[in-house]
Design a protein around this motif. Structure first.
Motif, mmCIF file in Angstrom:
data_model
loop_
_atom_site.group_PDB
_atom_site.id
_atom_site.type_symbol
_atom_site.label_atom_id
_atom_site.label_comp_id
_atom_site.label_asym_id
_atom_site.label_seq_id
_atom_site.Cartn_x
_atom_site.Cartn_y
_atom_site.Cartn_z
ATOM 1 N N ASN A 185 -6.250 -8.511 -0.827
ATOM 2 C CA ASN A 185 -6.037 -8.156 -2.235
ATOM 3 C C ASN A 185 -5.244 -9.187 -3.008
ATOM 4 N N ARG A 233 -8.311 1.392 -3.185
ATOM 5 C CA ARG A 233 -8.509 0.096 -2.526
ATOM 6 C C ARG A 233 -9.030 -0.983 -3.487
ATOM 7 N N TYR A 278 0.813 -1.223 0.000
ATOM 8 C CA TYR A 278 0.000 0.000 0.000
ATOM 9 C C TYR A 278 0.846 1.273 0.000
HETATM 10 O O1 LIG Z 1 -3.665 -4.104 3.559
HETATM 11 C C1 LIG Z 1 -4.706 -3.750 4.136
HETATM 12 O O2 LIG Z 1 -4.962 -2.629 4.583
HETATM 13 C C2 LIG Z 1 -5.816 -4.765 4.263
HETATM 14 O O3 LIG Z 1 -5.289 -6.035 4.374
HETATM 15 C C3 LIG Z 1 -6.659 -4.719 3.022
HETATM 16 O O4 LIG Z 1 -7.055 -3.445 2.942
HETATM 17 P P1 LIG Z 1 -8.184 -3.022 1.923
HETATM 18 O O5 LIG Z 1 -9.355 -3.910 2.200
HETATM 19 O O6 LIG Z 1 -8.389 -1.586 2.248
HETATM 20 O O7 LIG Z 1 -7.596 -3.254 0.550
#
Ligand SMILES: O=C(O)[C@H](O)COP(=O)(O)O
Length: 201
Positions: A157, A112, A88
């Motif tokens: 993801n 996301r 991320y």
């Molecule tokens: O990495 C993260 O924050 C969660 O595992 C998945 O986040 P997300 O649902 O916001 O993609």
């Protein structure tokens, strides 16, 4: 016929705190450990031949709890960062609600859930698929084609990338695809490894 159970790790400490996590190696929350135990109970009666897991402890601990519930901790287990959560980037550690306040709900939804748009400094779902799918084809699918039962413990993801491929979803469809924590998702395949059916247990 081969079978695979895909399971996203139980709730993590940063899921609980509503923070973007990605590759930060945070532990399961107490609730996440409970979710993993319940997933093991739902899988009673299934016998796995081999397990695959990411290099992150929230997925590894989920798998360990599930296999302990099933008394199958002795099966071959392969760990690879190819199955890691999407990175991320600059969002890692940020609170999701604060980030939505700052950049807008729509922009956060795009970061996301879109297919080919990268969060700042991070991986798009497409980037994630470009490491998950080759690993799946080379290392996991051969076991399924051989008629074995596989369990894959990974992330929201990295599993969305795999499910998009298995279910042949379009980028528009994948926008609405969410994978809940700790919920075993069973896939049955034909002798060529083509998915026949899937359901949450
Ligand atoms: O990495 C993260 O924050 C969660 O595992 C998945 O986040 P997300 O649902 O916001 O993609």
């Amino acid at each position: 016929m081969g079978m695979a159970v895909l399971i996203r790790h139980g709730e993590s400490q940063w899921n609980l705190e509503n923070r973007f996590t990605g590759w930060v190696d945070v532990p399961l929350s107490p609730r996440g450990e409970e979710e993993a135990k319940k997933a093991g109970a739902k899988l009673k009666g299934y016998r796995f031949d081999v397990a695959f897991v990411s290099a992150l402890k929230r997925a590894q601990d989920t798998l360990a709890i599930v296999l302990r519930e099933l008394n199958q901790t002795d099966i071959p287990t392969y760990q690879d960062q190819a199955l890691n959560e999407r990175h991320y980037g600059d969002l890692q550690g940020l609170n999701k609600a604060e980030t939505a306040q700052k950049f807008g709900e729509q922009q956060v939804k795009i970061w996301r859930r879109s297919f080919d748009i990268k969060p700042p400094g991070g991986e798009s779902l497409k980037d994630t698929a470009e490491r998950v799918l080759p690993y799946y084809e080379a290392n996991i699918k051969p076991h399924i084609v051989a008629g074995r039962s596989v369990i894959i413990a990974a992330h929201g993801n990295s599993l969305r990338a795999l499910v998009m491929h298995l279910d042949r979803l379009t980028p528009e469809q994948v926008l609405e695809l969410n994978i809940p924590t700790g919920a075993p998702l069973l896939y049955e395949f034909d002798s060529a490894g083509v998915p026949l059916a899937h359901r949450y247990l």
